[in-house]
Every structure is written in C-alpha cells, then in structure tokens.
Design an enzyme around this catalytic site. Structure first.
Site, mmCIF file in Angstrom:
data_model
loop_
_atom_site.group_PDB
_atom_site.id
_atom_site.type_symbol
_atom_site.label_atom_id
_atom_site.label_comp_id
_atom_site.label_asym_id
_atom_site.label_seq_id
_atom_site.Cartn_x
_atom_site.Cartn_y
_atom_site.Cartn_z
ATOM 1 N N HIS A 1 0.822 -1.202 0.000
ATOM 2 C CA HIS A 1 0.000 0.000 0.000
ATOM 3 C C HIS A 1 0.860 1.257 0.000
ATOM 4 O O HIS A 1 2.027 1.259 0.432
ATOM 5 C CB HIS A 1 -0.938 0.016 1.212
ATOM 6 N N GLU B 1 -2.131 -7.470 7.250
ATOM 7 C CA GLU B 1 -0.906 -7.180 7.986
ATOM 8 C C GLU B 1 -0.870 -7.973 9.297
ATOM 9 O O GLU B 1 -1.857 -8.612 9.684
ATOM 10 C CB GLU B 1 -0.836 -5.669 8.251
#
Length: 335
Positions: free
Chosen positions: A73, A185
């Site tokens: 990201h 994550e």
C-alpha cells in the site's frame, strides 16, 4: 525466517516490460530463463547434469506457473506517525489508517507505470487486504476507466473515502477485485491494523467482492496479543497455496510490508543470494514487485492451453537415434 521443510512452490522475480523511454537496468530483475548462446565452455560440458549444475537455471512447464504482482500500500497516516515515534502505532487515532496526500501521489505514479508498461491490461484478478489503505491503493492503481454518459456501473471506490478529497473511481471495464483476510498485515495490538466491519466497507467500495470474508466484524485482531512472525509466515504459505487454486494466471496482490516480508522469507533459499535478497527484502510504500510462482509439488491440476500433441494420426514416430537402435538398417539398405 528459514523453513526446514520443502515447499511446493518456487518464487522467482520476473521482469515487467518497461516504457520505451526508460532504460532497463541489467541488475533490476532476474528472469527465470536466460538465453544461452553456443560457446566452447558450453560445448565442453561432459553431460547434461554438468550443464544443469553450471547454468544455475530451471525449466518449468508454463501451465504450472503463475505471475503475481505484489504491491505494498501507499503511504498511510500510520507510517508518518510511526516513523516519528514507534509508540504511535498504539494510538487509537490511527485505527484502520488511510492514505496521506503523498500516498495518493504514489498511487498516481504507480498507475502511470502499470499503464505505460501494459501491466494494467494483463492482470486478471486483484486480491486486496480488507483494510482502508490497501483498498484505496488497489482502487487507485488498478481501477477502471472514467465514467461515460449512459453507462451505469457501481464505483470501485466512492468519492472522498478516508478524507481523501478524491473523486469516485470507476469499475468500468475493470479487473475483478477480491478482498481476502489471509493477506492482512500482522494482526493484533496496533489499531492501524484493525479493520472496520464489512458492512461499513461495502458502501465505500461497492465493486469489491467481500464474499470470502466470513465474519462481518474483525474477529482476528486482538488488543493484547500481536501475531508472531512465524504465524504470519505460516499464513503467507496458506495464501500462496490459495493463489494456486485460482484459475487466473496473472494476479495482482495489494498487501502490507510485514505480511509480504514474512510470507516471502520461505522462498529463494535455493537461489543466488542476490536473488534471495530480491525476493525477500522489505517493500517500500507503493512498491510493485513481480514474481513467478511455480508449482513444483503438483498441487495444481491445470492442463496446458498452449501445448500441442504433434503428430496426427498418432503412431510410432521415434527420434532417429532411437529408431536406429530398435530397427537396425539392413545391409545395403540406405537411410
């Protein structure tokens, strides 16, 4: 982390075609197969095994390979705060962190790249971690064409998601987007890594498919226990196995630095150290890294769409050296 058990996959960096105006760096990638020119050093090899040992290369059937394009990201508000003070990652104000203005600039730059090199047209599926910053990044980089009069399709991302002041992103002629929990994550403790409920995300990203997420609420994240590195690595292997079950051959994955680092750490141990480093090093914000994943363990069953069986009708058609052994020529009869 190094695993002692064999894995069914091999992960190898693969080159992406660059725009004609950009000079390719010879050290920027390691292709699976290099062209071999005939030379005295090659011709002096005493056996096929000698050639294999010295070449350091591998051949794999194309239908047992997939190309995956891994993207971290773009810059999020948690990245900025955490670089100044690591304890900021514990702040509730960073819950489900969104992109910064600089992060959106990174998204725009990466989109220009994937358009210029032709990658945008090749990708058959975009797999995205169901967090705000990853879905913003995926939508901005791999989203569809601009809206056209008379065409009514759901937006991929509605306007101003995460206080972004960005217009809506279209899903027109867009590759399918699929949200998946496996590529999230590190779980736990840090509020920036906790997701919202799926019913909150759906109106923000109407064209993303959330059907594979089992729980509306985030039941994976816990406030007091941080996921262990080895557990992230194990989840990464499950994710790689899941990728192989997909029919698509070219897949983009938009995920997170920690997840991808630990997921990739199991690969490259049988490669040159520079190739190992190329596979496993940490990702920068909005970095794209392309890999070939190879099914060495026969966990897939796909047949080739490009192989051709050759001789029709079928019958005995041996190579000449084998045929001579099986059918020695009669005395006085020429070849």
């Amino acid at each position: 982390m190094t695993f002692s058990t064999p894995f069914p996959h091999l992960l190898i960096p693969t080159p992406i075609s660059k725009p004609a105006t950009t000079a390719a760096s010879p050290s920027s990638y390691s292709p699976l197969i290099h062209q071999i020119r005939p030379s005295s050093s090659v011709l002096r090899c005493s056996s096929i095994s000698d050639m294999d040992a010295t070449a350091g290369q591998g051949l794999y059937p194309l239908h047992r390979c997939k190309t995956i394009h891994l993207v971290r990201h773009a810059q999020g508000i948690h990245n900025v705060a955490g670089e100044k003070d690591h304890s900021a990652y514990l702040s509730q104000e960073l819950f489900d962190a969104h992109l910064t203005p600089l992060g959106w600039q990174q998204v725009d730059n990466l989109r220009k790249h994937v358009q210029a090199c032709g990658l945008l047209k090749k990708i058959e599926l975009v797999v995205v971690s169901p967090l705000l910053r990853t879905m913003q990044t995926a939508s901005g980089v791999f989203g569809g064409e601009s809206y056209k009069d008379g065409i009514d399709v759901n937006p991929l991302m509605v306007a101003n998601v995460g206080n972004s002041e960005r217009p809506a992103i279209s899903s027109l002629n867009c590759t399918p987007f699929l949200a998946l929990e496996l590529c999230r994550e590190h779980l736990g403790v840090h509020p920036c890594d906790k997701r919202r409920s799926i019913h909150e995300y759906r109106p923000l990203f109407p064209a993303i498919d959330f059907s594979l997420i089992e729980s509306d609420d985030d039941v994976l994240w816990t406030a007091d226990v941080r996921e262990k590195d080895e557990d992230v690595a194990s989840r990464g292997m499950k994710f790689m196995n899941w990728l192989w079950t997909r029919k698509e051959k070219e897949i983009a994955v938009v995920s997170h630095s920690g997840f991808m680092f630990h997921a990739l750490s199991a690969f490259g141990n049988d490669c040159h150290p520079l190739v190992k480093s190329e596979i496993c090093k940490h990702f920068a914000n909005c970095e794209l890294r392309s890999m070939v994943i190879v099914d060495r363990g026969m966990i897939g069953s796909d047949s080739s769409t490009t192989n051709y069986p050759g001789k029709i009708p079928h019958g005995l058609d041996l190579p000449s050296d084998v045929a001579n052994d099986k059918h020695p020529k009669e005395k006085g009869v020429p070849n």
